[in-house]
Design an enzyme around this catalytic site. Structure first.
Site, PDB file in Angstrom:
ATOM      1  N   GLU A   1     -14.542  12.255  -2.337  1.00  0.00           N
ATOM      2  CA  GLU A   1     -15.371  11.845  -3.462  1.00  0.00           C
ATOM      3  C   GLU A   1     -15.780  10.622  -3.537  1.00  0.00           C
ATOM      4  O   GLU A   1     -16.434  10.084  -4.447  1.00  0.00           O
ATOM      5  CB  GLU A   1     -14.602  12.507  -4.618  1.00  0.00           C
ATOM      6  N   LYS A   2     -15.090   9.545  -2.678  1.00  0.00           N
ATOM      7  CA  LYS A   2     -15.332   8.001  -2.757  1.00  0.00           C
ATOM      8  C   LYS A   2     -16.837   7.926  -2.382  1.00  0.00           C
ATOM      9  O   LYS A   2     -17.392   7.220  -3.237  1.00  0.00           O
ATOM     10  CB  LYS A   2     -14.686   7.514  -1.891  1.00  0.00           C
TER      11      LYS A   2
ATOM     12  N   LYS B   1      -9.724   2.848  -1.352  1.00  0.00           N
ATOM     13  CA  LYS B   1      -9.493   2.616  -0.089  1.00  0.00           C
ATOM     14  C   LYS B   1     -10.650   2.654   0.575  1.00  0.00           C
ATOM     15  O   LYS B   1     -11.347   3.524   0.443  1.00  0.00           O
ATOM     16  CB  LYS B   1      -8.642   3.548   0.315  1.00  0.00           C
TER      17      LYS B   1
ATOM     18  N   HIS C   1      -8.480   8.771   4.421  1.00  0.00           N
ATOM     19  CA  HIS C   1      -8.935   9.831   5.444  1.00  0.00           C
ATOM     20  C   HIS C   1      -7.556  10.590   5.742  1.00  0.00           C
ATOM     21  O   HIS C   1      -7.724  11.731   6.044  1.00  0.00           O
ATOM     22  CB  HIS C   1      -9.111   8.961   6.968  1.00  0.00           C
TER      23      HIS C   1
ATOM     24  N   GLN D   1     -26.996   5.779  10.889  1.00  0.00           N
ATOM     25  CA  GLN D   1     -26.690   5.564   9.201  1.00  0.00           C
ATOM     26  C   GLN D   1     -26.501   4.361   8.794  1.00  0.00           C
ATOM     27  O   GLN D   1     -26.520   3.883   7.549  1.00  0.00           O
ATOM     28  CB  GLN D   1     -25.632   6.596   8.929  1.00  0.00           C
TER      29      GLN D   1
ATOM     30  N   HIS E   1      -7.481   5.191   7.270  1.00  0.00           N
ATOM     31  CA  HIS E   1      -6.566   4.668   6.150  1.00  0.00           C
ATOM     32  C   HIS E   1      -6.116   6.147   5.349  1.00  0.00           C
ATOM     33  O   HIS E   1      -6.505   7.204   5.819  1.00  0.00           O
ATOM     34  CB  HIS E   1      -7.246   3.603   5.192  1.00  0.00           C
ATOM     35  N   GLU E   2      -5.167   5.944   4.241  1.00  0.00           N
ATOM     36  CA  GLU E   2      -4.925   6.968   3.574  1.00  0.00           C
ATOM     37  C   GLU E   2      -5.934   7.927   2.958  1.00  0.00           C
ATOM     38  O   GLU E   2      -5.470   8.819   2.764  1.00  0.00           O
ATOM     39  CB  GLU E   2      -3.769   6.633   2.493  1.00  0.00           C
TER      40      GLU E   2
END
Ligand code: AMP
Length: 282
Positions: free
Chosen positions: A148-149, A184, A37, A61, A34-35
């Site tokens: 940073e998300k 996102k 990335h 993970q 998505h945006e």
């Protein structure tokens, strides 16, 4: 654009670039791009000569009972997005290629991996560190790009790179949001329309926290109480954690001083979403 499914193919592509003296930026992802990335690909393209993107849903993970089996995938669409962004190499290995049995090794970063998401996902960051370390050994990039998300992931990866002297520069990129403020995420695809609406409480509470800090509030517990109250008032939301931590050490802080991270993890139905805001006070 080259597509490599084996370690050897990826290494060969990278070796050729290196022999030409080209600088390489790596963007590790789990796909369903998505945006968020795309912003990492764009940052990598600006600062390097070639961009490599890995698309790998990393099984190590995910914990037991998590969404590994249903994690959204659309590799053809991912390829189109990579092409559009001028990516030079897509590395798309199988789990068998990345973890040929017997596989006995792991990379662990203590302390930073223990709190926040590490409490409810105790093996998550070991899986992340192991796969990122492997990806960096396969694709010897000059720079690697992270959002940073996933602020804790970024802090953990930065520590790993320092501790293990990995020869790469880690770059953090700002959170990309939908027009209405929802961060996102590939996992947003799981949300029902009602959950999608309810999930806006995340960015709303972070905005509220920022407003309180701007108005002079410095007491972490008062801000956390306010946020928790806001989230609890949303019927479809179930809090995993609401925390205010030092932005570098990730340790809880009683007062807002220096750079702090207000970090949230909240379930909407089965879907666990995270979001955060970094606040820097003098
Ligand atoms: P994922 O595919 O979810 O593992 O994410 C791959 C990389 O993209 C990670 O470094 C994420 O932090 C980053 N990323 C995911 N969502 C966003 C977003 N909304 N804004 C910025 N970066 C993001």
């Amino acid at each position: 654009m080259r597509i490599a499914t084996t370690v050897a193919e990826a290494r060969a592509a990278v070796a050729q670039w290196k022999s030409e003296g080209l600088r390489i930026g790596l963007v590790p992802t789990m796909g369903f791009l998505h945006e968020g990335h795309e912003s990492l690909m764009q940052a990598a393209a600006e600062e390097n000569d070639r961009v490599a993107v890995s698309v790998f849903v990393n099984p190590t993970q995910f914990g037991p009972g998590e969404d590994l089996d249903r994690y959204p995938q659309d590799f053809e669409r991912d390829l189109a997005i990579c092409r559009k962004n001028g990516v030079g190499l897509v590395f798309h290995p199988t789990a068998g290629e990345m973890y040929p049995p017997p596989f006995y090794s792991a990379v662990r970063v203590d302390v930073l991996s223990a709190g926040l998401c590490g409490k409810s996902r105790p093996t998550h960051f070991e899986g992340v560190c192991t796969v990122v370390c492997k990806l960096l050994n396969i694709i010897s990039a000059d720079r690697a790009y992270f959002g940073e998300k996933d602020a804790q992931q970024l802090a953990v990866v930065r520590r790993m790179v320092l501790d293990l002297n990995l020869p790469v520069e880690v770059r953090g990129c700002p959170i990309v949001r939908e027009a209405d403020g929802l961060a996102k995420s590939s996992r947003n695809a799981y949300l029902s329309p009602e959950e999608r609406q309810a999930a806006l409480v995340l960015c709303r509470s972070l905005r509220e926290a920022r407003a309180l800090a701007d108005a002079g509030e410095r007491d972490s517990s008062r801000i956390m109480e306010r946020i928790s109250g806001l989230i609890a008032s949303e019927a479809l939301a179930r809090i995993d954690y609401v925390e205010i931590v030092d932005a570098v050490s990730l340790q809880p802080v009683a007062r807002l001083e220096g750079p702090v991270l207000i970090a949230l993890a909240v379930f909407f139905g089965k879907t666990r979403l995270i979001d955060n805001a970094r606040i820097s006070l003098p």
